[in-house]
Write an enzyme that holds these catalytic residues in place. Sequence first.
Site, PDB file in Angstrom:
ATOM      1  N   HIS A  92      23.805 -10.695  -5.838  1.00  0.00           N
ATOM      2  CA  HIS A  92      24.374 -11.372  -7.022  1.00  0.00           C
ATOM      3  C   HIS A  92      25.077 -12.667  -6.604  1.00  0.00           C
ATOM      4  O   HIS A  92      24.971 -13.692  -7.288  1.00  0.00           O
ATOM      5  CB  HIS A  92      25.430 -10.486  -7.690  1.00  0.00           C
ATOM      6  CG  HIS A  92      24.923  -9.216  -8.263  1.00  0.00           C
ATOM      7  ND1 HIS A  92      25.248  -7.987  -7.756  1.00  0.00           N
ATOM      8  CD2 HIS A  92      24.112  -8.982  -9.329  1.00  0.00           C
ATOM      9  CE1 HIS A  92      24.678  -7.042  -8.481  1.00  0.00           C
ATOM     10  NE2 HIS A  92      23.979  -7.612  -9.439  1.00  0.00           N
ATOM     11  N   HIS A 149      27.058  -7.530  -5.346  1.00  0.00           N
ATOM     12  CA  HIS A 149      26.769  -7.492  -3.908  1.00  0.00           C
ATOM     13  C   HIS A 149      26.248  -8.874  -3.514  1.00  0.00           C
ATOM     14  O   HIS A 149      26.162  -9.794  -4.360  1.00  0.00           O
ATOM     15  CB  HIS A 149      25.771  -6.384  -3.576  1.00  0.00           C
ATOM     16  CG  HIS A 149      24.541  -6.396  -4.446  1.00  0.00           C
ATOM     17  ND1 HIS A 149      23.635  -7.423  -4.437  1.00  0.00           N
ATOM     18  CD2 HIS A 149      24.100  -5.513  -5.377  1.00  0.00           C
ATOM     19  CE1 HIS A 149      22.672  -7.177  -5.293  1.00  0.00           C
ATOM     20  NE2 HIS A 149      22.942  -6.027  -5.897  1.00  0.00           N
ATOM     21  N   ARG A 163      22.684   0.202  -6.546  1.00  0.00           N
ATOM     22  CA  ARG A 163      22.388   1.637  -6.393  1.00  0.00           C
ATOM     23  C   ARG A 163      22.294   2.062  -4.930  1.00  0.00           C
ATOM     24  O   ARG A 163      22.289   3.259  -4.646  1.00  0.00           O
ATOM     25  CB  ARG A 163      21.106   1.998  -7.141  1.00  0.00           C
ATOM     26  CG  ARG A 163      21.298   1.908  -8.659  1.00  0.00           C
ATOM     27  CD  ARG A 163      20.129   2.465  -9.440  1.00  0.00           C
ATOM     28  NE  ARG A 163      20.448   2.627 -10.833  1.00  0.00           N
ATOM     29  CZ  ARG A 163      20.083   1.785 -11.812  1.00  0.00           C
ATOM     30  NH1 ARG A 163      19.378   0.706 -11.534  1.00  0.00           N
ATOM     31  NH2 ARG A 163      20.433   2.012 -13.064  1.00  0.00           N
TER      32      ARG A 163
END
Length: 295
Positions: free
Chosen positions: A36, A33, A185
């Site tokens: 990162h 995402h 998550r």
Amino acid sequence: MELLRSRRDLARLPARGAGQPALVLVPTMGALHAGHLSLVEQARAWGTVVVSIFVNPLQFGPGEDYSHYPRDLDRDLALLQPLDVAAVFAPDAADMFPQQDAVTVSPGPAAKFLCGASRPGHFQGVLTVVAKLLHLVQPQVAVFGRKDAQQCLVIAEMVRDLDFPVRLVDLPTVREPDGLAMSSRNAYLSIEERRRAGCLSEALQQARQALARGERRPDRLREILRSRLAAADQVEYAEVCRVPDLQVPHEATGHLLLAAAVRIGRTRLIDNLVVRVSATGIRDVPLLAAGDSES
Ligand code: PAF
């Protein structure tokens, strides 16, 4: 961008050593995402970037989300393609951990608290894979997201105590517009849960504001955190800790970690703020050595 699918493929890593740019490792579990991608973009400032993508079975406990953790290598590679990444190391679990009951790395004291208390074995799994990645890739620099603050500190203890020749860097958390920290998550959250998840960063900001107003009592700061986390289904922890040993201080001054872990529905979310509180005020700082030199 070289795609290295096994330990054997690492022979194709960019050359490292005298006269070559430093090798910089960005370890990830994929499901990339914006957080990162920001790590990867910033990592380029230190040298030639290698990203690892490996969902590490050792760091998931029984009943955790290892089997359904999001995996989409093609999507991850497409996201990395424009970012000047020299190589992606994406081995599978059988290649990384061919032995059952293999040697593992036992974490130091920073692993006892917070996530370490609620996820037994988690940091042992993290350290084992990070140690292995550092040996395999031999980077001069390794970059981690500050969102996993305790992970950064536990890895820093390993690097210090076992003399790994690598410099660790922690980089700021990237957030959604409402403050929610980017996390792979977050994809598990329903629309209604996603709305409630905003309470986590909001609670941390409220505690930060209380510190800025002069509140120095850890109990009171903990109460502020907990009261603002009422929208969560469960508060696993909400703490004010000293960096780097994660002890609760008598007085909330110096290098501090405000950290919380909650469950929203079935999804476990963590977030934190790292600050330095001094007589002249409060400011956001890194966790690792650069933060200390700013004091
Ligand atoms: O932060 C992560 O994504 C993982 O814990 C890491 C550092 C890649 C080890 O599996």
